[in-house]
Design a protein around this motif. Structure first.
Motif, PDB file in Angstrom:
ATOM      1  N   GLN A   8      58.024  32.557  33.336  1.00 12.13           N
ATOM      2  CA  GLN A   8      58.492  33.865  32.867  1.00 12.13           C
ATOM      3  C   GLN A   8      58.977  33.784  31.425  1.00 12.13           C
ATOM      4  N   ARG A   9      59.668  32.692  31.091  1.00 11.03           N
ATOM      5  CA  ARG A   9      60.146  32.525  29.716  1.00 11.03           C
ATOM      6  C   ARG A   9      58.993  32.473  28.729  1.00 11.03           C
ATOM      7  N   LEU A  10      57.918  31.785  29.117  1.00  9.81           N
ATOM      8  CA  LEU A  10      56.799  31.571  28.201  1.00  9.81           C
ATOM      9  C   LEU A  10      55.781  32.705  28.221  1.00  9.81           C
ATOM     10  N   ALA A  11      55.969  33.681  29.094  1.00 10.46           N
ATOM     11  CA  ALA A  11      54.998  34.771  29.225  1.00 10.46           C
ATOM     12  C   ALA A  11      54.678  35.461  27.900  1.00 10.46           C
ATOM     13  N   PRO A  12      55.652  35.673  26.980  1.00  8.37           N
ATOM     14  CA  PRO A  12      55.312  36.359  25.729  1.00  8.37           C
ATOM     15  C   PRO A  12      54.521  35.505  24.725  1.00  8.37           C
ATOM     16  N   VAL A  13      54.420  34.202  24.984  1.00  7.72           N
ATOM     17  CA  VAL A  13      53.800  33.309  24.004  1.00  7.72           C
ATOM     18  C   VAL A  13      52.300  33.201  24.282  1.00  7.72           C
ATOM     19  N   PRO A  14      51.459  33.599  23.329  1.00 15.87           N
ATOM     20  CA  PRO A  14      50.013  33.448  23.530  1.00 15.87           C
ATOM     21  C   PRO A  14      49.614  31.983  23.428  1.00 15.87           C
ATOM     22  N   LEU A  15      48.961  31.473  24.450  1.00 15.34           N
ATOM     23  CA  LEU A  15      48.594  30.066  24.500  1.00 15.34           C
ATOM     24  C   LEU A  15      47.087  29.913  24.349  1.00 15.34           C
ATOM     25  N   ALA A  16      46.688  28.997  23.484  1.00 16.22           N
ATOM     26  CA  ALA A  16      45.272  28.725  23.298  1.00 16.22           C
ATOM     27  C   ALA A  16      44.713  27.882  24.430  1.00 16.22           C
ATOM     28  N   ALA A  17      45.559  27.079  25.059  1.00 17.68           N
ATOM     29  CA  ALA A  17      45.134  26.226  26.166  1.00 17.68           C
ATOM     30  C   ALA A  17      46.357  25.740  26.919  1.00 17.68           C
ATOM     31  N   VAL A  18      46.151  25.421  28.180  1.00 20.01           N
ATOM     32  CA  VAL A  18      47.163  24.761  29.003  1.00 20.01           C
ATOM     33  C   VAL A  18      46.523  23.485  29.540  1.00 20.01           C
ATOM     34  N   VAL A  19      47.075  22.353  29.118  1.00 24.51           N
ATOM     35  CA  VAL A  19      46.518  21.051  29.481  1.00 24.51           C
ATOM     36  C   VAL A  19      47.581  20.302  30.277  1.00 24.51           C
ATOM     37  N   SER A  20      47.171  19.694  31.383  1.00 18.34           N
ATOM     38  CA  SER A  20      48.133  19.083  32.290  1.00 18.34           C
ATOM     39  C   SER A  20      47.773  17.649  32.621  1.00 18.34           C
ATOM     40  N   SER A  21      48.798  16.874  32.900  1.00 20.49           N
ATOM     41  CA  SER A  21      48.614  15.628  33.628  1.00 20.49           C
ATOM     42  C   SER A  21      47.876  15.951  34.923  1.00 20.49           C
ATOM     43  N   PRO A  22      47.038  15.038  35.426  1.00 21.15           N
ATOM     44  CA  PRO A  22      46.321  15.339  36.667  1.00 21.15           C
ATOM     45  C   PRO A  22      47.175  15.280  37.925  1.00 21.15           C
ATOM     46  N   LEU A  23      48.415  14.820  37.823  1.00 16.95           N
ATOM     47  CA  LEU A  23      49.255  14.670  39.004  1.00 16.95           C
ATOM     48  C   LEU A  23      49.735  16.028  39.524  1.00 16.95           C
ATOM     49  N   GLU A  24      49.902  16.114  40.845  1.00 18.26           N
ATOM     50  CA  GLU A  24      50.145  17.406  41.495  1.00 18.26           C
ATOM     51  C   GLU A  24      51.334  18.147  40.928  1.00 18.26           C
ATOM     52  N   ARG A  25      52.429  17.445  40.682  1.00 14.35           N
ATOM     53  CA  ARG A  25      53.648  18.112  40.237  1.00 14.35           C
ATOM     54  C   ARG A  25      53.461  18.809  38.889  1.00 14.35           C
ATOM     55  N   CYS A  26      52.644  18.231  38.038  1.00 12.03           N
ATOM     56  CA  CYS A  26      52.365  18.885  36.756  1.00 12.03           C
ATOM     57  C   CYS A  26      51.385  20.039  36.921  1.00 12.03           C
ATOM     58  N   ARG A  27      50.376  19.845  37.762  1.00 10.82           N
ATOM     59  CA  ARG A  27      49.415  20.925  37.973  1.00 10.82           C
ATOM     60  C   ARG A  27      50.084  22.137  38.625  1.00 10.82           C
ATOM     61  N   GLN A  28      51.059  21.883  39.495  1.00 10.21           N
ATOM     62  CA  GLN A  28      51.802  22.993  40.095  1.00 10.21           C
ATOM     63  C   GLN A  28      52.592  23.748  39.028  1.00 10.21           C
ATOM     64  N   THR A  29      53.280  23.003  38.172  1.00  8.12           N
ATOM     65  CA  THR A  29      54.101  23.626  37.132  1.00  8.12           C
ATOM     66  C   THR A  29      53.231  24.373  36.132  1.00  8.12           C
ATOM     67  N   ALA A  30      52.160  23.733  35.691  1.00  5.38           N
ATOM     68  CA  ALA A  30      51.253  24.379  34.741  1.00  5.38           C
ATOM     69  C   ALA A  30      50.574  25.584  35.367  1.00  5.38           C
ATOM     70  N   GLY A  31      50.290  25.505  36.670  1.00  9.53           N
ATOM     71  CA  GLY A  31      49.669  26.632  37.345  1.00  9.53           C
ATOM     72  C   GLY A  31      50.536  27.873  37.321  1.00  9.53           C
ATOM     73  N   ALA A  32      51.851  27.689  37.410  1.00  6.69           N
ATOM     74  CA  ALA A  32      52.758  28.836  37.326  1.00  6.69           C
ATOM     75  C   ALA A  32      52.680  29.488  35.949  1.00  6.69           C
ATOM     76  N   VAL A  33      52.581  28.667  34.907  1.00  5.76           N
ATOM     77  CA  VAL A  33      52.470  29.198  33.544  1.00  5.76           C
ATOM     78  C   VAL A  33      51.159  29.963  33.365  1.00  5.76           C
ATOM     79  N   LEU A  34      50.105  29.513  34.043  1.00  2.87           N
ATOM     80  CA  LEU A  34      48.783  30.122  33.899  1.00  2.87           C
ATOM     81  C   LEU A  34      48.638  31.449  34.635  1.00  2.87           C
ATOM     82  N   ALA A  35      49.551  31.750  35.547  1.00  2.00           N
ATOM     83  CA  ALA A  35      49.443  32.999  36.295  1.00  2.00           C
ATOM     84  C   ALA A  35      49.374  34.178  35.326  1.00  2.00           C
ATOM     85  N   ASP A  36      48.420  35.077  35.575  1.00  2.00           N
ATOM     86  CA  ASP A  36      48.227  36.283  34.754  1.00  2.00           C
ATOM     87  C   ASP A  36      47.715  35.966  33.354  1.00  2.00           C
ATOM     88  N   ARG A  37      47.224  34.756  33.127  1.00  2.00           N
ATOM     89  CA  ARG A  37      46.596  34.420  31.841  1.00  2.00           C
ATOM     90  C   ARG A  37      45.108  34.165  32.082  1.00  2.00           C
TER      91      ARG A  37
END
Length: 233
Positions: free
Chosen positions: A42-71
């Motif tokens: 929610q905090r990062l929602a106003p920031v336009p992101l060119a890419a979201v790149v994650s560690s392949p481990l589940e905990r990072c993919r879960q966190t990054a997935g939340a940021v990607l919602a609605d993008r």
């Protein structure tokens, strides 16, 4: 200038129980970590992101997935942003590890620390691969991009140490909490560390400004006298 937002994953079951997770599969966010991931998204929602790149481990993919919602972006993964390979230390309680002779090396001289076992790596290797990943993504995404890298505490600390121009032996002085963001802007001549371990600050300043026709100073020039900051005019 290319700006990377370094996001540490939210709290996990391993974090809460004091176990060194490393590359153990199946380690996921606990309830607190899921709430942290939603909050930082929610905090990062106003920031336009060119890419979201994650560690392949589940905990990072879960966190990054939340940021990607609605993008309108796909999650991209990079093994080089993965957790340090702790070798035979993986899965062991931190209380036990603190009694190992290597623990003092990790704390006081981390550049010399190499984790035991065939799967272990040195923290210097961890830093080298992570910094290389960030710089390669910077080059691929271009000089005007703002992008997000979701990674792990020690990995982000190592990247920040490089950006600060600190020897890796100083990286234990840096704190990176779960779901915190740290921000580095890279220019042709130097990186600027903009934020470290931010868990609740306003992110409006991360929105790229409109391009100016003419710049009075180079992007890589530091502000003399400290500047006025990003507060109200």
């Amino acid at each position: 200038m290319t700006t990377v937002i370094l996001l540490r994953h939210g709290r996990t079951t391993a974090n809460a129980s004091g176990v060194l997770a490393g590359w153990t599969p199946g380690v996921q966010l606990d309830d607190a970590g899921q709430a942290q991931a939603q909050a930082v998204a929610q905090r990062l929602a106003p920031v336009p992101l060119a890419a979201v790149v994650s560690s392949p481990l589940e905990r990072c993919r879960q966190t990054a997935g939340a940021v990607l919602a609605d993008r309108d972006l796909e999650l991209r993964t990079d093994d080089r942003l993965g957790e340090a390979r702790y070798g035979d230390w993986t899965g062991r309680p931190l209380k036990q590890l603190a009694k190992e002779p290597l623990w003092k090396v990790v704390q006081q001289h981390p550049s010399a620390a190499v984790f035991p076992g065939p799967e272990g790596e040195g923290l210097a290797q961890t830093q080298a691969r992570a910094v290389a990943a960030v710089r390669q993504w910077n080059a691929e995404l271009g000089p005007d991009a703002v992008w997000l890298a979701c990674s792990h505490g020690d990995v982000i600390k190592a990247v920040l140490a490089d950006a600060f121009g600190l020897h890796l032996d100083q990286f234990q002085r840096i704190v990176v909490d779960p779901a915190s963001i740290s921000v580095v802007t890279y220019t042709e001549t130097r990186p600027f560390v903009v934020r470290v371990n931010d868990t609740g600050g306003d992110v409006g300043a991360l929105v790229p400004p409109k391009r100016r026709r003419r710049r009075r100073t180079a992007d890589s020039d530091a502000v003399v006298g400290g500047g006025a900051g990003d507060g109200p005019a």
